[in-house]
Design a protein around this motif. Structure first.
Motif, short mmCIF file in Angstrom:
data_model
loop_
_atom_site.label_atom_id
_atom_site.label_comp_id
_atom_site.label_asym_id
_atom_site.label_seq_id
_atom_site.Cartn_x
_atom_site.Cartn_y
_atom_site.Cartn_z
N PRO A 1 38.40 43.70 45.37
CA PRO A 1 38.29 42.25 45.17
C PRO A 1 36.92 41.71 45.58
N CYS A 2 36.41 40.79 44.77
CA CYS A 2 35.18 40.08 45.10
C CYS A 2 35.38 39.37 46.43
N LEU A 3 34.41 39.48 47.32
CA LEU A 3 34.54 38.89 48.66
C LEU A 3 34.47 37.36 48.60
N ARG A 4 34.07 36.81 47.45
CA ARG A 4 33.97 35.35 47.34
C ARG A 4 35.16 34.78 46.60
N CYS A 5 35.65 35.47 45.55
CA CYS A 5 36.69 34.85 44.71
C CYS A 5 37.90 35.73 44.48
N GLY A 6 37.86 37.00 44.88
CA GLY A 6 39.02 37.86 44.75
C GLY A 6 39.13 38.60 43.43
N TYR B 1 29.16 44.01 39.44
CA TYR B 1 29.09 42.55 39.43
C TYR B 1 30.49 41.97 39.44
N CYS B 2 30.59 40.69 39.78
CA CYS B 2 31.88 39.99 39.72
C CYS B 2 31.92 39.21 38.42
N PRO B 3 32.87 39.53 37.52
CA PRO B 3 32.90 38.85 36.22
C PRO B 3 33.20 37.36 36.34
N SER B 4 33.70 36.92 37.47
CA SER B 4 33.99 35.50 37.63
C SER B 4 32.81 34.75 38.25
N CYS B 5 32.32 35.20 39.40
CA CYS B 5 31.19 34.53 40.06
C CYS B 5 29.88 34.70 39.29
N GLN B 6 29.78 35.81 38.53
CA GLN B 6 28.53 36.09 37.81
C GLN B 6 28.82 36.07 36.31
ZN LIG Z 1 33.63 36.68 42.55
#
Ligand SMILES: [Zn+2]
Length: 293
Positions: A248-253, A268-273
């Motif tokens: 899980p992304c440490l910012r958004c999961g 990369y995080c497909p949501s934050c990035q």
């Molecule tokens: Zn994220």
């Protein structure tokens, strides 16, 4: 690998042991290290040189001698330096060179893949040599969002590839580019020249933060890198995104994904990035980030 934080960690550890010391005897056992020059010739040139300063520029380690000459060391993929009392470093099949210092200690160079280089430069050669290969130092004040923007302007390459280019900014490699882009909320495949002022500011700060975090953890020991006393670095335990496929992304999961960018494995995080190139959509708003947790 090693990147700026690893080279800086080595520099900080070696500095008190080598500055003021004389290279009493030098053994170079690998002709690839100093080619096109002869190992015996280079070793003889180095003997008697006294170290005035140990500096770093990008991923280069700069041994500055009192004579004005410079030994420029690049560790490439698997190079590292060890330091300890003479004869106490133990056997090592990957040791390529040993410098015996005048205080009875040894500085040894090891390199498994043998891509590392030692260049002995005359005083007038260094500045030009580095200027042709390297952009600004990211941890110095002269590295600003405006200057980063100038370097990226008009470039159609993915931002990841542009940042791996040492002429854009010195010292970044695969790990810390991924970490910086995650911190900045920028997709690794975004066209480099399309970053807006706000994104450039975030990216400038993110590059600094990612590198400083790496230095604080004494670098990342994924394979061969170790500190001069043989201890491993701990930065790999604290990566935000690099190598974390499916976690899980440490910012958004959102699960971290892996792709390829600039010819390299890229996380990369497909949501934050988000890949959306439109300026306002390049990073999710606060509310959309919270809703995706
Ligand atoms: Zn994220």
């Amino acid at each position: 690998m090693p990147e700026l934080p690893e080279v800086e960690t080595i520099r900080l550890a070696l500095e008190p042991h080598v500055v003021g010391r004389t290279f009493e005897r030098v053994e170079i056992d690998d002709r690839r290290l100093v080619r096109p020059f002869e190992p015996l010739v280079v070793a003889a040139e180095l003997e008697g040189e006294r170290v005035a300063a140990l500096e770093r520029r990008g991923k280069y380690l700069i041994v500055r001698f009192e004579s004005g000459r410079v030994l420029l060391i690049h560790l490439r993929m698997t190079g590292s330096l060890r330091h300890g009392p003479a004869g106490k470093l133990g056997d090592d099949p990957y040791r390529r060179a040993v410098v015996k210092l005048d205080d009875g200690s040894d500085m040894a160079y090891r390199d498994v893949r043998r891509f590392g280089t030692w260049h002995l430069l005359e005083p007038h050669e260094l500045e030009d040599y580095l200027a042709r290969r390297l952009g600004r130092e990211p941890l110095e004040r002269t590295f600003t969002a405006k200057r980063l923007g100038e370097r990226l302007s008009g470039r159609r390459a993915p931002i990841k590839a542009a940042l791996l280019d040492q002429r854009t900014v010195a010292g970044l490699g695969n790990i810390y580019v991924d970490e910086a882009l995650w911190r900045a909320g920028i997709h690794p495949l975004r066209e480099a020249g399309t970053l807006d002022v706000d994104e450039l500011a975030r990216l400038t700060r993110a590059i600094r933060d990612a590198l400083r975090a790496g230095i604080r953890s004494q670098g990342a020991s994924l394979r061969d890198y170790a500190q001069p006393d043989g201890r491993r670095g701990r930065a790999q335990e604290r990566f935000r995104v690099y190598g974390r496929t499916g976690e899980p992304c440490l910012r958004c999961g959102t699960p971290i994904e892996k792709t390829r960018a600039g010819g390299r494995g890229t996380w990369y995080c497909p949501s934050c990035q988000s890949q959306a190139a439109s300026r306002s959509a390049s990073r999710p708003s606060r509310s959309s980030r919270q809703s995706s947790v």
